[in-house]
Design a protein around this motif. Structure first.
Motif, PDB file in Angstrom:
ATOM      1  N   CYS A   1      45.901   3.409 -11.022  1.00  0.00           N
ATOM      2  CA  CYS A   1      44.774   3.036 -10.151  1.00  0.00           C
ATOM      3  C   CYS A   1      43.907   4.255  -9.855  1.00  0.00           C
ATOM      4  CB  CYS A   1      45.274   2.462  -8.822  1.00  0.00           C
ATOM      5  SG  CYS A   1      46.013   0.826  -8.947  1.00  0.00           S
ATOM      6  N   LEU A   2      44.563   5.356  -9.497  1.00  0.00           N
ATOM      7  CA  LEU A   2      43.834   6.586  -9.177  1.00  0.00           C
ATOM      8  C   LEU A   2      42.979   7.034 -10.356  1.00  0.00           C
ATOM      9  CD1 LEU A   2      46.208   9.078  -7.338  1.00  0.00           C
ATOM     10  CD2 LEU A   2      43.793   8.701  -6.820  1.00  0.00           C
ATOM     11  N   GLU A   3      43.547   6.944 -11.551  1.00  0.00           N
ATOM     12  CA  GLU A   3      42.825   7.386 -12.743  1.00  0.00           C
ATOM     13  C   GLU A   3      41.590   6.509 -12.981  1.00  0.00           C
ATOM     14  OE1 GLU A   3      43.829  10.164 -13.909  1.00  0.00           O
ATOM     15  OE2 GLU A   3      42.543  10.367 -15.671  1.00  0.00           O
ATOM     16  N   ALA A   4      41.731   5.203 -12.734  1.00  0.00           N
ATOM     17  CA  ALA A   4      40.586   4.297 -12.923  1.00  0.00           C
ATOM     18  C   ALA A   4      39.450   4.684 -11.973  1.00  0.00           C
ATOM     19  CB  ALA A   4      41.016   2.849 -12.688  1.00  0.00           C
ATOM     20  N   VAL A   5      39.795   4.952 -10.716  1.00  0.00           N
ATOM     21  CA  VAL A   5      38.759   5.330  -9.749  1.00  0.00           C
ATOM     22  C   VAL A   5      38.098   6.632 -10.183  1.00  0.00           C
ATOM     23  CG1 VAL A   5      38.239   5.823  -7.328  1.00  0.00           C
ATOM     24  CG2 VAL A   5      40.030   4.176  -7.886  1.00  0.00           C
ATOM     25  N   ARG A   6      38.912   7.581 -10.658  1.00  0.00           N
ATOM     26  CA  ARG A   6      38.352   8.879 -11.091  1.00  0.00           C
ATOM     27  C   ARG A   6      37.379   8.694 -12.256  1.00  0.00           C
ATOM     28  NH1 ARG A   6      44.030  11.582 -10.305  1.00  0.00           N
ATOM     29  NH2 ARG A   6      43.759  12.260  -8.140  1.00  0.00           N
ATOM     30  N   ILE A   7      37.732   7.819 -13.194  1.00  0.00           N
ATOM     31  CA  ILE A   7      36.833   7.592 -14.340  1.00  0.00           C
ATOM     32  C   ILE A   7      35.487   7.053 -13.842  1.00  0.00           C
ATOM     33  CG2 ILE A   7      36.464   6.193 -16.430  1.00  0.00           C
ATOM     34  CD1 ILE A   7      39.512   6.432 -16.943  1.00  0.00           C
ATOM     35  N   LEU A   8      35.523   6.136 -12.880  1.00  0.00           N
ATOM     36  CA  LEU A   8      34.262   5.583 -12.358  1.00  0.00           C
ATOM     37  C   LEU A   8      33.492   6.622 -11.546  1.00  0.00           C
ATOM     38  CD1 LEU A   8      35.225   1.933 -11.410  1.00  0.00           C
ATOM     39  CD2 LEU A   8      33.960   2.747 -13.397  1.00  0.00           C
ATOM     40  N   GLN A   9      34.223   7.543 -10.908  1.00  0.00           N
ATOM     41  CA  GLN A   9      33.526   8.612 -10.170  1.00  0.00           C
ATOM     42  C   GLN A   9      32.803   9.550 -11.133  1.00  0.00           C
ATOM     43  OE1 GLN A   9      36.878   9.974  -7.805  1.00  0.00           O
ATOM     44  NE2 GLN A   9      35.936   9.242  -5.911  1.00  0.00           N
ATOM     45  N   GLU A  10      33.351   9.669 -12.354  1.00  0.00           N
ATOM     46  CA  GLU A  10      32.739  10.568 -13.340  1.00  0.00           C
ATOM     47  C   GLU A  10      31.517   9.948 -14.012  1.00  0.00           C
ATOM     48  OE1 GLU A  10      35.894  11.401 -16.117  1.00  0.00           O
ATOM     49  OE2 GLU A  10      37.125  12.318 -14.541  1.00  0.00           O
ATOM     50  N   SER A  11      31.553   8.637 -14.253  1.00  0.00           N
ATOM     51  CA  SER A  11      30.487   8.034 -15.066  1.00  0.00           C
ATOM     52  C   SER A  11      30.349   6.542 -14.816  1.00  0.00           C
ATOM     53  CB  SER A  11      30.815   8.286 -16.546  1.00  0.00           C
ATOM     54  OG  SER A  11      30.221   7.306 -17.362  1.00  0.00           O
ATOM     55  N   ASP A  12      29.103   6.051 -14.926  1.00  0.00           N
ATOM     56  CA  ASP A  12      28.889   4.604 -14.752  1.00  0.00           C
ATOM     57  C   ASP A  12      28.714   3.915 -16.109  1.00  0.00           C
ATOM     58  OD1 ASP A  12      26.400   5.383 -15.590  1.00  0.00           O
ATOM     59  OD2 ASP A  12      25.306   4.442 -13.950  1.00  0.00           O
ATOM     60  N   GLU A  13      29.103   4.624 -17.176  1.00  0.00           N
ATOM     61  CA  GLU A  13      28.844   4.116 -18.516  1.00  0.00           C
ATOM     62  C   GLU A  13      29.485   2.740 -18.754  1.00  0.00           C
ATOM     63  OE1 GLU A  13      30.816   5.673 -21.858  1.00  0.00           O
ATOM     64  OE2 GLU A  13      29.749   4.063 -22.901  1.00  0.00           O
ATOM     65  N   ARG A  14      30.738   2.580 -18.344  1.00  0.00           N
ATOM     66  CA  ARG A  14      31.429   1.304 -18.574  1.00  0.00           C
ATOM     67  C   ARG A  14      30.755   0.161 -17.810  1.00  0.00           C
ATOM     68  NH1 ARG A  14      37.364   1.725 -20.008  1.00  0.00           N
ATOM     69  NH2 ARG A  14      37.605   3.896 -20.581  1.00  0.00           N
ATOM     70  N   VAL A  15      30.335   0.456 -16.590  1.00  0.00           N
ATOM     71  CA  VAL A  15      29.714  -0.583 -15.777  1.00  0.00           C
ATOM     72  C   VAL A  15      28.387  -1.013 -16.408  1.00  0.00           C
ATOM     73  CG1 VAL A  15      28.873  -1.183 -13.465  1.00  0.00           C
ATOM     74  CG2 VAL A  15      30.837   0.338 -13.716  1.00  0.00           C
ATOM     75  N   ARG A  16      27.635  -0.029 -16.923  1.00  0.00           N
ATOM     76  CA  ARG A  16      26.369  -0.374 -17.574  1.00  0.00           C
ATOM     77  C   ARG A  16      26.605  -1.234 -18.810  1.00  0.00           C
ATOM     78  NH1 ARG A  16      23.839   3.778 -19.628  1.00  0.00           N
ATOM     79  NH2 ARG A  16      25.033   5.467 -18.692  1.00  0.00           N
ATOM     80  N   ARG A  17      27.642  -0.898 -19.598  1.00  0.00           N
ATOM     81  CA  ARG A  17      27.942  -1.683 -20.798  1.00  0.00           C
ATOM     82  C   ARG A  17      28.338  -3.117 -20.425  1.00  0.00           C
ATOM     83  NH1 ARG A  17      32.517   0.365 -23.968  1.00  0.00           N
ATOM     84  NH2 ARG A  17      32.390   2.277 -22.738  1.00  0.00           N
ATOM     85  N   LEU A  18      29.106  -3.244 -19.352  1.00  0.00           N
ATOM     86  CA  LEU A  18      29.510  -4.566 -18.874  1.00  0.00           C
ATOM     87  C   LEU A  18      28.286  -5.434 -18.601  1.00  0.00           C
ATOM     88  CD1 LEU A  18      31.488  -6.651 -17.570  1.00  0.00           C
ATOM     89  CD2 LEU A  18      31.249  -5.363 -15.436  1.00  0.00           C
ATOM     90  N   TRP A  19      27.319  -4.856 -17.875  1.00  0.00           N
ATOM     91  CA  TRP A  19      26.121  -5.638 -17.513  1.00  0.00           C
ATOM     92  C   TRP A  19      25.252  -5.949 -18.722  1.00  0.00           C
ATOM     93  CZ3 TRP A  19      24.964  -8.357 -13.265  1.00  0.00           C
ATOM     94  CH2 TRP A  19      25.781  -8.158 -12.151  1.00  0.00           C
ATOM     95  N   ASP A  20      25.123  -4.986 -19.645  1.00  0.00           N
ATOM     96  CA  ASP A  20      24.351  -5.249 -20.871  1.00  0.00           C
ATOM     97  C   ASP A  20      24.962  -6.428 -21.618  1.00  0.00           C
ATOM     98  OD1 ASP A  20      22.670  -3.203 -20.310  1.00  0.00           O
ATOM     99  OD2 ASP A  20      23.529  -1.773 -21.746  1.00  0.00           O
ATOM    100  N   ASN A  21      26.284  -6.401 -21.775  1.00  0.00           N
ATOM    101  CA  ASN A  21      26.971  -7.492 -22.480  1.00  0.00           C
ATOM    102  C   ASN A  21      26.779  -8.827 -21.767  1.00  0.00           C
ATOM    103  OD1 ASN A  21      27.918  -5.908 -24.515  1.00  0.00           O
ATOM    104  ND2 ASN A  21      29.999  -5.691 -23.701  1.00  0.00           N
TER     105      ASN A  21
END
Ligand SMILES: *Cc1c(COP(=O)(O)O)cnc(C)c1O
Length: 395
Positions: free
Chosen positions: A283-303
């Protein structure tokens, strides 16, 4: 002995109505594609929005935590089961959400059981709930002795009526309004700014369950409060790490005093052992990845935007979704389960959802788009939906 025939008859009746759940066994890790019945199928029904469930960084973090802390916490959090990483996760989540503090529980379901009756449990209290709120909210409300009020889905006039009843007629001690943030079966977003304004006018507390907004809405997936800029104006925010975060667990975010109180009083925290070190580290690692970058969230919305607009062009009814949750409305439970079976035969895993998860006559295929789907994956799905839609006379 109990007469088990009663249960068999009931399940037979469900089957005849097309409402018997077909529990599929997954034979591979979660991802854009999964193996089911020895067959590789496109996965359109998991909540693994950001692809974290089988992410290498999360897996490494979990394995390292097992080496460092072992596999089990050994006791409930209040006795001897709070490790340093539990507290680190609670602090990190608070930072991520822009809240004072958080309390971490075993699931989002239990976070609702912890949040609702603990502070709003007295018979002189009032709880006002949207009619489409999630089952775990409904069950949390049942654990409270408070008087219950329900308002029509996202209907602010009805909410105000209920607030007046609770304040002027019942003369309630404490009043709590509860709403899902993103409604899990329709994908629409609660009008949280309006709810907060009404709450402030009628001196009520607000709780939002952000299970499907977490990792999806707001800056880098910080959720519905960030999406609407309502920091400090919502009393309890429920989150889950079982969906977009790809792991398991739930939490409540709020003021320091509230969180301290819940750690003294909330029964799922006091009487049930907390999450394992592996879960917590992932869980901690997932939060850290999102703190570093919004790339995954942007890809989710594009899709999601691509899939939804193409489905509309094909003539499908996708309801009132404002998020990556895409309900393909078929209304009739039998048509919906047949659609799901045909999709499976064509290599697509998308479950039919009927009563009691959605109201009767509102059956649907709920498509869950993720950041790890590729454009060819989505085109493959669109082509199959079109073919089956025509065959069944839906489009
Ligand atoms: C899925 C969901 C939950 C439950 O979360 P878990 O972590 O799976 O227990 C709670 N509330 C809402 C609105 C949900 O959609």
């Amino acid at each position: 002995m109990f007469n088990y025939k009663i249960l068999e008859d009931e399940m037979e009746a469900l089957k005849n109505e097309g409402l018997l759940v077909n529990i599929r066994t997954i034979e591979s890790p979660q991802g854009a594609w999964v193996v089911v019945n020895d067959k590789k199928v496109l996965n359109l029904c998991s909540n693994n929005y950001l692809g974290f469930a089988n992410d290498e960084r999360l897996k490494k973090a979990a394995m390292k935590a097992i080496e460092e802390w072992g596999v089990g916490p050994g006791a409930v959090r209040t006795i001897a089961g709070t490790f340093k990483i539990h507290e680190e996760l609670e602090r990190t989540l608070a930072q991520f959400k822009g809240a004072d503090a958080t309390i971490f529980l075993q699931s989002g379901f239990l976070a609702n059981q912890a949040a609702i009756p603990t502070v709003f449990g007295d018979e002189n209290d009032a709880i006002i709930s949207d009619e489409l709120n999630h089952a775990s909210i409904i069950d949390g409300v049942k654990l409270s002795k408070a008087k219950r009020y329900v308002y029509k889905h996202c209907d602010m006039n009805e909410l105000e009526q209920r607030l007046k009843e609770a304040r002027d007629v019942q003369n309630a001690r404490r009043v709590l309004i509860i709403t899902d943030g993103v409604f899990s079966m329709d994908g629409d977003i609660a009008p949280l700014p309006d709810i907060v304004n009404l709450a402030e006018r009628y001196d009520a507390a607000v709780m939002v369950d952000d299970a499907h907004g977490e990792g999806v809405l707001g800056k880098s997936g910080r959720g519905i409060i960030d999406h609407f800029g309502l920091h400090g104006r919502v009393d309890m925010e429920i989150g889950t790490l079982s969906k977009a975060f790809g792991v398991l667990g739930g939490y409540i975010a709020g003021r320091e005093t509230l969180i301290k109180y819940l750690k003294q009083k909330a029964r799922p925290f006091l009487f049930s052992t907390g999450l394992t070190p592996a879960d917590v580290a992932a869980c901690l690692e997932a939060v850290r990845i999102l703190q570093e970058s919004d790339e995954r969230v942007r890809r989710l919305w594009d899709n999601a935007n691509y899939f939804k607009s193409e489905m509309k062009k094909l003539g499908f009814d996708i309801g009132s979704s404002q998020t990556p949750i895409t309900p393909v409305m078929l209304y009739d439970a039998k048509v919906s389960s047949q659609f799901s079976r045909e999709l499976f035969n064509e290599g697509i895993f998308a479950q039919s959802i009927g009563y009691p998860t959605v109201p009767k006559g509102k059956a649907r295929i709920r498509v869950m788009i993720s950041a790890v789907h590729t454009k060819p994956d989505l085109d493959f799905a669109l082509e199959r939906f079109e073919k089956i839609g025509r065959k069944l006379g839906v489009i």
